[in-house]
Design a protein around this motif. Structure first.
Motif, PDB file in Angstrom:
ATOM      1  N   CYS A  98       4.569  23.145 -28.797  1.00 20.77           N
ATOM      2  CA  CYS A  98       5.842  23.806 -28.810  1.00 20.77           C
ATOM      3  C   CYS A  98       6.000  23.659 -30.633  1.00 20.77           C
ATOM      4  O   CYS A  98       6.088  22.480 -30.754  1.00 20.77           O
ATOM      5  CB  CYS A  98       6.728  23.147 -27.952  1.00 20.77           C
ATOM      6  SG  CYS A  98       8.459  23.836 -28.331  1.00 20.77           S
ATOM      7  N   HIS A 103       8.859  23.483 -31.651  1.00 23.15           N
ATOM      8  CA  HIS A 103      10.284  22.535 -31.888  1.00 23.15           C
ATOM      9  C   HIS A 103       9.954  21.048 -32.193  1.00 23.15           C
ATOM     10  O   HIS A 103      10.082  20.838 -33.408  1.00 23.15           O
ATOM     11  CB  HIS A 103      11.006  22.710 -30.552  1.00 23.15           C
ATOM     12  CG  HIS A 103      12.114  21.803 -30.525  1.00 23.15           C
ATOM     13  ND1 HIS A 103      12.690  21.329 -29.604  1.00 23.15           N
ATOM     14  CD2 HIS A 103      13.195  21.831 -31.520  1.00 23.15           C
ATOM     15  CE1 HIS A 103      13.710  20.393 -29.806  1.00 23.15           C
ATOM     16  NE2 HIS A 103      14.080  20.879 -31.077  1.00 23.15           N
ATOM     17  N   LEU A 104       9.286  20.263 -31.150  1.00 26.33           N
ATOM     18  CA  LEU A 104       9.169  18.946 -31.560  1.00 26.33           C
ATOM     19  C   LEU A 104       7.377  18.696 -31.109  1.00 26.33           C
ATOM     20  O   LEU A 104       7.264  17.449 -31.140  1.00 26.33           O
ATOM     21  CB  LEU A 104       9.653  17.862 -31.030  1.00 26.33           C
ATOM     22  CG  LEU A 104      11.517  18.054 -31.659  1.00 26.33           C
ATOM     23  CD1 LEU A 104      12.294  17.226 -30.672  1.00 26.33           C
ATOM     24  CD2 LEU A 104      11.634  17.856 -32.970  1.00 26.33           C
ATOM     25  N   GLY A 105       6.902  19.561 -30.707  1.00 27.57           N
ATOM     26  CA  GLY A 105       5.208  19.322 -30.396  1.00 27.57           C
ATOM     27  C   GLY A 105       5.159  18.988 -29.047  1.00 27.57           C
ATOM     28  O   GLY A 105       3.895  18.481 -28.861  1.00 27.57           O
ATOM     29  N   CYS A 106       5.897  19.360 -28.143  1.00 26.14           N
ATOM     30  CA  CYS A 106       5.433  19.046 -26.730  1.00 26.14           C
ATOM     31  C   CYS A 106       4.371  20.146 -26.092  1.00 26.14           C
ATOM     32  O   CYS A 106       4.238  21.153 -26.749  1.00 26.14           O
ATOM     33  CB  CYS A 106       6.603  19.030 -25.687  1.00 26.14           C
ATOM     34  SG  CYS A 106       7.711  17.705 -25.996  1.00 26.14           S
ATOM     35  N   CYS A 136       8.248  25.533 -22.387  1.00 21.21           N
ATOM     36  CA  CYS A 136       8.177  23.850 -22.982  1.00 21.21           C
ATOM     37  C   CYS A 136       9.218  23.016 -21.946  1.00 21.21           C
ATOM     38  O   CYS A 136      10.310  23.310 -21.911  1.00 21.21           O
ATOM     39  CB  CYS A 136       8.784  23.883 -24.380  1.00 21.21           C
ATOM     40  SG  CYS A 136       8.592  21.978 -24.941  1.00 21.21           S
ATOM     41  N   CYS A 164       9.919  19.928 -22.207  1.00 22.92           N
ATOM     42  CA  CYS A 164      10.788  19.044 -23.024  1.00 22.92           C
ATOM     43  C   CYS A 164      12.250  19.623 -23.128  1.00 22.92           C
ATOM     44  O   CYS A 164      13.067  18.849 -22.599  1.00 22.92           O
ATOM     45  CB  CYS A 164      10.114  18.880 -24.245  1.00 22.92           C
ATOM     46  SG  CYS A 164       8.721  17.648 -24.137  1.00 22.92           S
ATOM     47  N   HIS A 165      12.587  20.831 -23.901  1.00 21.67           N
ATOM     48  CA  HIS A 165      13.642  21.107 -23.970  1.00 21.67           C
ATOM     49  C   HIS A 165      14.124  22.442 -23.835  1.00 21.67           C
ATOM     50  O   HIS A 165      14.928  23.327 -24.044  1.00 21.67           O
ATOM     51  CB  HIS A 165      13.932  20.959 -25.619  1.00 21.67           C
ATOM     52  CG  HIS A 165      13.807  19.575 -26.165  1.00 21.67           C
ATOM     53  ND1 HIS A 165      12.798  19.292 -26.914  1.00 21.67           N
ATOM     54  CD2 HIS A 165      14.103  18.290 -25.658  1.00 21.67           C
ATOM     55  CE1 HIS A 165      12.495  18.046 -27.156  1.00 21.67           C
ATOM     56  NE2 HIS A 165      13.228  17.316 -26.277  1.00 21.67           N
ATOM     57  N   GLY A 166      13.000  23.277 -23.230  1.00 21.10           N
ATOM     58  CA  GLY A 166      12.959  24.418 -22.633  1.00 21.10           C
ATOM     59  C   GLY A 166      12.779  25.708 -23.555  1.00 21.10           C
ATOM     60  O   GLY A 166      13.279  26.812 -23.288  1.00 21.10           O
ATOM     61  N   SER A 167      12.161  25.670 -24.661  1.00 22.45           N
ATOM     62  CA  SER A 167      11.954  26.898 -25.493  1.00 22.45           C
ATOM     63  C   SER A 167      10.856  27.620 -24.884  1.00 22.45           C
ATOM     64  O   SER A 167       9.971  27.088 -23.976  1.00 22.45           O
ATOM     65  CB  SER A 167      11.051  26.345 -26.665  1.00 22.45           C
ATOM     66  OG  SER A 167      12.025  25.671 -27.351  1.00 22.45           O
ATOM     67  N   PRO A 201      15.494  25.768 -28.158  1.00 25.67           N
ATOM     68  CA  PRO A 201      15.582  25.525 -29.502  1.00 25.67           C
ATOM     69  C   PRO A 201      14.659  25.745 -30.400  1.00 25.67           C
ATOM     70  O   PRO A 201      14.824  25.680 -31.590  1.00 25.67           O
ATOM     71  CB  PRO A 201      15.863  24.083 -29.508  1.00 25.67           C
ATOM     72  CG  PRO A 201      15.002  23.468 -28.059  1.00 25.67           C
ATOM     73  CD  PRO A 201      14.972  24.563 -27.122  1.00 25.67           C
TER      74      PRO A 201
HETATM   75 FE1  FES Z   1       9.443  22.285 -26.880  1.00 28.91          FE
HETATM   76 FE2  FES Z   1      11.475  20.708 -27.831  1.00 28.91          FE
HETATM   77  S1  FES Z   1       9.468  20.412 -28.091  1.00 28.91           S
HETATM   78  S2  FES Z   1      11.560  22.716 -26.973  1.00 28.91           S
END
Ligand code: FES
Length: 431
Positions: free
Chosen positions: A390, A392-395, A408, A410-413, A425
């Motif tokens: 992802c 966003h932060l790499g998940c 994702c 982690c935070h739903g992207s 996000p």
């Molecule tokens: Fe994927 Fe935050 S790491 S939405």
């Protein structure tokens, strides 16, 4: 497939921004929350402008079940335990005011607005129902426990809120946006020194409201720790039985029911974004079992931001960002909470005291049992192997075969099969 609301409404289009401009209040995000903020500020004589990265209502607003109610699951027992009776009372008042405001506005708008009772049920725990009833009695709300639903679900008990409502949110929006200053296809990249930098020019403003579903500025506010996202699904079948009300399970993974004209909307199949869940299959199995003669006319899915304590974040974006405000974390109750947000933020911006601002403040304590769960999920996502990560932060992204998307946990992207960004996000497509 288009949702029922998208298929039966005609939302106007707006030009993109051409060059630099200025306004008193810039609203970022053209979903219901942003639009209601613009509508409220304008009605108070405030110069404001709304920008949307795509088309207005192209995100969550078009995919809701469109229930307007102050009964958000069994929330009053929860709020009373964590924040006390007075705050539970305030939550009720803020939301009842929102329900009444919709009723007043919708009198003159052709948007399939109907006053309906809302009923929250619990399938297996009578004690839970009883506790919610006691919490409601303590804040002076008169209701009682019921034991039967007009849908084929056995319950331990249910609680009814009278005089709530349902509508078609896109028909409503199509009417109220007519006189608003809106630019579509105008994406804000960052806010620096009271200037929003967009892909179409810079916008100088005295105040900013971020209403982008999941807040887009990751450096401030720690929203990626304070929230996770949840997916849920709806099917509309051609069953012409009048439920005369809106019904929803208090459990996050339960089902919901309401009519829309001759259709019956069945919601549910929920799961944390990026995880497995019942999805459309669960709803179709239910429909096939109990309504085998009926046909599916529409289906759609939506995504909700869930907060640490089940109360939305409405107020200052963070302590370090003066004049930037946020409305997010509606916990599946976006219609009513958007209206609450428009009142609270408009009051804050014009410097008027708002009785509910402290309750919804995003700066309230984060110490809840959900916090370590959110952190743990992010750590797992970061170390998990995956062919796609992802932005966003790499998940690690998970393949969602029901919707053919990369999600994702982690935070739903979310991203399309080709890697185009669907839900934030994250702010960019997959590389
Ligand atoms: Fe994927 Fe935050 S790491 S939405």
């Amino acid at each position: 497939m288009l949702s029922l609301w998208s298929a039966t409404s005609d939302i106007p289009s707006f030009d993109a921004l051409q060059g630099d401009t200025k306004t008193d209040v810039l609203i970022i995000g053209g979903g219901l929350a942003g639009i209601l903020c613009a509508f409220e500020l304008k009605s108070r004589g405030i110069d404001c402008l709304l920008v949307e990265a795509d088309k207005i209502c192209s995100g969550i607003t078009k995919n809701t079940t469109a229930k307007i109610t102050s009964q958000h699951g069994f929330i009053y027992d929860k709020i009373t335990k964590k924040f006390g009776v007075e705050n539970a009372q305030k939550y009720l008042q803020a939301n009842e005011n929102a329900v009444k405001k919709y009723a007043k506005l919708c009198k003159n708008i052709d948007c399939d607005f109907y006053e309906k009772d809302n009923i929250v049920y619990c399938v297996d725990n009578y004690k839970k129902v009883e506790k919610e009833l006691i919490a409601l009695q303590n804040i002076g709300y008169k209701t009682q426990i019921e034991y039967k639903l007009p849908v084929p679900i056995g319950i331990a008990g249910a609680i009814r809120f009278k005089n709530q409502a349902q509508f078609n949110p896109l028909k409503f929006v199509a009417h109220i946006v007519k006189d608003l200053n809106i630019y579509e296809n105008t994406k804000v990249i960052e806010i620096r020194n009271n200037v929003a930098i967009t892909n179409r020019g810079n916008i100088k403003a005295e105040a900013f409201i971020v209403a982008t579903h999941f807040p887009f500025m990751n450096k401030h506010g720690a929203y990626f720790v304070k929230m996770y996202q949840h997916r849920s699904y709806v099917i509309a079948i051609d069953r012409n039985n009048n439920l005369d009300g809106m019904y929803v399970d208090e459990a996050k993974t339960g089902m919901s029911f309401r009519n829309a004209g001759d259709l019956l909307l069945i919601g549910g199949g929920d799961h944390r974004t990026g995880k497995q869940g019942g999805s459309y299959n669960e709803l179709r199995r239910f429909a096939k079992t109990y309504y085998p003669e009926n046909h599916e006319k529409y289906h759609w899915a939506t995504q909700d931001c869930m907060t640490l304590d089940s109360i939305a974040y409405i107020g200052e974006y963070s302590k370090n960002t003066p004049n930037i405000y946020v409305a997010t974390g509606f916990n599946k109750w976006g219609m009513t909470t958007s209206m609450v947000a428009s009142e609270v933020l408009s009051d804050i911006i014009i410097g008027k005291k708002n009785d509910y601002a402290d309750l919804f403040s995003p700066q309230r304590s984060m110490l809840t049992p959900q916090l370590p769960l959110n952190i743990g999920e992010s750590v797992l996502g970061l170390v998990a192997p995956s062919t796609k990560r992802c932005p966003h932060l790499g998940c690690a992204l998970k393949w969602n075969s029901a919707e053919r998307t990369w999600d994702c946990p982690c935070h739903g992207s979310r991203f399309s099969e080709k890697g185009e960004l669907i839900d934030n996000p994250a702010t960019d497509d997959l590389k």
